[in-house]
Write an enzyme that holds these catalytic residues in place. Structure first.
Site, PDB file in Angstrom:
ATOM      1  N   GLY A 181       0.818  -1.208   0.000  1.00 52.23           N
ATOM      2  CA  GLY A 181       0.000   0.000   0.000  1.00 52.23           C
ATOM      3  C   GLY A 181       0.848   1.252   0.000  1.00 52.23           C
ATOM      4  N   HIS A 182       0.172   2.362  -0.220  1.00 55.19           N
ATOM      5  CA  HIS A 182       0.821   3.673  -0.214  1.00 55.19           C
ATOM      6  C   HIS A 182       0.025   4.596   0.690  1.00 55.19           C
ATOM      7  CE1 HIS A 182       3.546   2.690  -3.565  1.00 55.19           C
ATOM      8  NE2 HIS A 182       2.511   2.020  -4.049  1.00 55.19           N
ATOM      9  N   ALA A 195      -0.193   8.417   3.101  1.00 51.51           N
ATOM     10  CA  ALA A 195      -0.099   9.839   2.795  1.00 51.51           C
ATOM     11  C   ALA A 195       1.346  10.294   2.673  1.00 51.51           C
ATOM     12  CB  ALA A 195      -0.802  10.640   3.893  1.00 51.51           C
ATOM     13  N   PHE A 196       2.236   9.676   3.457  1.00 52.29           N
ATOM     14  CA  PHE A 196       3.630  10.117   3.446  1.00 52.29           C
ATOM     15  C   PHE A 196       4.606   8.967   3.254  1.00 52.29           C
ATOM     16  CE2 PHE A 196       1.879  13.778   5.821  1.00 52.29           C
ATOM     17  CZ  PHE A 196       2.320  14.779   4.984  1.00 52.29           C
ATOM     18  N   GLY A 197       4.194   7.902   2.608  1.00 58.28           N
ATOM     19  CA  GLY A 197       5.152   6.842   2.421  1.00 58.28           C
ATOM     20  C   GLY A 197       4.561   5.575   1.838  1.00 58.28           C
ATOM     21  N   VAL A 222       4.091   1.355   2.180  1.00 58.24           N
ATOM     22  CA  VAL A 222       3.921   0.334   3.210  1.00 58.24           C
ATOM     23  C   VAL A 222       4.335  -1.019   2.647  1.00 58.24           C
ATOM     24  CG1 VAL A 222       2.336  -0.728   4.843  1.00 58.24           C
ATOM     25  CG2 VAL A 222       2.013   1.657   4.186  1.00 58.24           C
ATOM     26  N   ASP A 271      -7.758  12.387   6.901  1.00 57.19           N
ATOM     27  CA  ASP A 271      -7.651  11.536   5.713  1.00 57.19           C
ATOM     28  C   ASP A 271      -8.454  10.246   5.900  1.00 57.19           C
ATOM     29  OD1 ASP A 271      -6.839  11.015   3.145  1.00 57.19           O
ATOM     30  OD2 ASP A 271      -4.893  10.186   3.703  1.00 57.19           O
TER      31      ASP A 271
END
Length: 704
Positions: free
Chosen positions: A382-383, A385-387, A389, A499
């Site tokens: 996964g992606h 908000a700031f990186g 996963v 978010d």
């Protein structure tokens, strides 16, 4: 007696290099590097959609046996000391049966001396038979109770040594695990050569159980060759049982074993302690095969696996290898000492503060790099908000976790990192993704979380093979509402997530919601007016006033939650996109607008997800959709609090009257500018840019 001629120097050098590499370098592989070229598939075994399947035709009852083995032999015993290697393996598997009443069999993790033999079908799990090697080590997961094999039941795990009658077995029902349920089962098998402990742990969870279900004191040196093959074996017995391996990682190393404490063995053959001395034993794929088993490879006579023996005694080679390894180790130690004196050690963050000190654990970069297989793209799940996963397997204990590799750097990145840690470190709620630890080394920021076995809510809605049941959806929505009520009203400082969306809602093994990704979260004092910032988040979930003013409040989270409610109930994304991934234009493309229009026409229930097939209570569906519309009210002050939402979903409070016609709240540009006068100049200019997308009298509805 004439002396044997010395071998050519290049050949001897290559020999030493290969041997030292094999014995000194830990072996590691996982699903990232398992392909048709790295697997040897026997019988009906095949690979489909990154899954190893040991069954050919699941719809046709049959009796068959299959194996899937790693194509290269791995070192399991030191050739000169006979000391066994420590190893660990983790795999996820499932067993399904189209006809549960048919007889099953099962599968096993296998350590075998060869890569070409195959056992019988039926209860033997493909482990034994006239065409199979009689010597092996296996851990069986048996779905068939066979009295002749002393099986305890048809749902057990056992350790098999040179035979299919288990040396030790345990009932998986004691862990509430049903092998035939079709659910994914996780297994950890570890062998510690220093203690001779052979342990097997099994769980539905990604977290390795504290206590193994099987533990056996075992001298592996008596059951393995210098080199062995590892993999899986399975069989069926007139059934439609399907065995699938969904994930597999394996690590083997001599590092933890006393390599030089034992004398050289008298022979290099595989021994069976239960057999008599007259029993035939199978020669291993070792460095010095017998003359009858010599292979000709790469056009060179007398070579096996690229290692030659002609003209060199095994004892002499072992002595040179030992001396060479000692010199290399000594040289490496000197280099490390010199480097430690000259290189300035990494300076850790001095301003982590008490919040970070309370974190469960500080991981090293080396640990997490190994756990993610060097941050392999094949491990990305996964992606945020700031990186990005990654799925990771911690080398220390075999636990499966999620590692978030933050992509922000510099001083601002450090501040965001500390902010995110300080927020997450103080939160405790059953519907939050649990933070396990953190790392800040080599300019990298890494966060370690529990891995949710059922993935994210958006994947469960749109990518699952079967539709998410209505009762699961209700439980998920209630869980998210509960954790938002906690963040907004019960924390010491109010937390605004900013978010809320289905991809940030994770599902544990019981399909309970776990809210994650606090990369955009903000913490403020209760009842304090929020600062204006540039609006951040995902279109379709953003409250209209937040887009225009940049002020995030608990009511902006409520709007996002309302969009999630309507998405879960309808099975439609907040913003429908065309084939090119571009957002469509019109009421039907915006989920909130579309449901409002159906409510206006008195057709609210037609928005229900058609994949549910009508399997829901109409009044429950109506209540949930009205809650979603109430939370999506264009006027922030008209939206309910998350505490009230929890009561509504539980049936303890009535849903407020939702007007049939969607209210249309408009603000002029002059009014918006007036609301921003207390903002800083930079925020003010950013808001001016945002507002410039609309005309002077456009409504929220037109802008969003």
């Amino acid at each position: 007696m004439p002396m044997l001629p010395a071998p050519p120097l290049p050949t001897f050098t290559i020999f030493l290099s290969i041997l030292i590499t094999i014995l000194a370098t830990p072996t590691h592989f996982d699903f990232d590097n398992l392909t048709l070229t790295t697997l040897n598939l026997l019988g009906d075994a095949h690979i489909t959609n990154d899954t190893i399947t040991l069954t050919a035709h699941p719809s046709v009852p049959n009796s068959a046996a299959s194996r899937a083995l790693y194509s290269n032999p791995l070192p399991f015993r030191h050739p000169t000391t006979s000391a066994p290697a420590s190893f660990s393996t983790f795999f996820s598997f499932s067993i399904t049966n189209l006809n549960p009443s048919s007889i099953g069999a099962g599968l096993a993790f296998l350590i075998s001396p060869d890569d070409h033999s195959l056992g019988d079908s039926g209860p033997s799990l493909g482990l034994s038979g006239p065409d199979a090697a009689p010597n092996f080590v296996a851990v069986e997961f048996d779905t068939l109770m066979d009295i002749q094999l002393n099986d305890i039941n048809g749902n057990h795990v056992g350790i098999d040594l040179n035979g299919v009658v288990s040396t030790q077995a345990a009932d998986l029902g004691s862990l509430d695990i049903d092998l035939k349920s079709g659910d994914t089962v996780n297994a950890w098998i570890l062998y510690d050569a220093t203690t001779n402990d052979f342990t097997v742990s099994v769980s539905y969870s990604n977290v390795k159980p504290k206590d193994p279900i099987l533990k056996l004191n075992l001298d592996m040196a008596q059951y393995v060759n210098d080199f062995m093959y590892v993999g899986f074996s399975g069989s069926t017995q007139g059934s439609t049982e399907v065995h699938s391996i969904q994930w597999w990682s394996f690590t083997s190393s001599f590092d933890s074993g006393p390599l030089d404490s034992a004398p050289p063995p008298p022979t290099a053959t595989l021994t069976n302690p239960s057999a008599s001395s007259s029993s035939a034993s199978l020669a291993p794929p070792s460095l010095a095969p017998s003359g009858a088993e010599e292979r000709k490879e790469d056009g060179k006579s007398g070579c096996h696996n690229g290692l030659c023996k002609n003209g060199v005694g095994v004892g002499a080679v072992a002595g040179v290898v030992t001396a060479g390894a000692f010199v290399l180790a000594l040289f490496a130690g000197v280099l490390i000492w010199v480097y430690s004196k000259k290189v300035k050690p990494f300076k850790r963050l001095d301003s982590l503060g008490s919040e970070v000190i309370r974190m469960p654990k500080e991981f090293t970069y080396k640990e997490l790099k190994l756990a993610t297989n060097c941050f392999s793209v094949n491990r990305v799940i996964g992606h945020g908000a700031f990186g990005t996963v990654y799925k990771a397997i911690l080398p220390a204990n075999g636990d499966i976790v999620a590692v978030k590799r933050c992509n922000h750097g510099g001083d601002q990145g450090k501040d965001e990192f500390l902010s995110e840690l300080s927020i997450i470190g103080t939160l405790r709620h059953r519907n939050l993704v649990r933070l396990l630890g953190w790392c800040h080394e080599k300019g990298e920021i890494l966060l370690v979380y529990d891995l949710m076995p059922n993935g994210s809510l958006d994947k469960a809605l749109y990518e699952a093979k079967t539709p998410l049941p209505w009762d699961h959806r209700q439980k998920i929505l209630l869980g998210v509402a509960s954790v938002l009520a906690y963040l907004h009203h019960e924390c010491e400082n109010q937390v605004i997530h900013r978010d809320i969306k289905t991809s940030n809602i994770m599902l544990d093994e019981g399909f309970n919601a776990r809210l994650g990704d606090f990369g955009l979260a903000r913490q403020t004092e209760h009842d304090k007016s929020p600062d204006a910032t540039v609006a951040a988040g995902t279109m379709g979930y953003l409250a209209p006033e937040y887009v225009l003013t940049g002020r995030a409040t608990e009511k902006t989270d409520v709007f996002s939650y309302g969009a999630v409610v309507l998405e879960v109930a309808s099975g439609r994304r907040p913003i429908e996109k065309d084939a090119n991934g571009v957002g469509r234009v019109g009421v039907s493309s915006n989920l909130v607008e579309w449901v409002w229009s159906l409510h206006q026409e008195g057709k609210l229930l037609t928005a229900a997800d058609p994949r549910l097939g009508g399997e829901f209570e109409e009044e429950e569906m109506r209540r949930v959709m009205l809650v979603g519309l109430a939370c999506s009210h264009p006027d922030a002050m008209a939206r309910p609090s998350m505490r009230s939402v929890v009561q509504m979903l539980m049936g303890e409070a009535e849903v407020p009257i939702v007007p049939r016609m969607k209210p249309c709240t408009s603000y002029s540009t002059s009014h918006l500018l007036k609301t921003l006068q207390d903002s800083s100049n930079s925020d003010y200019n950013a808001m001016i840019t945002t507002i410039s997308i609309s005309s002077s009298e456009e409504s929220f509805n037109d802008i969003v």
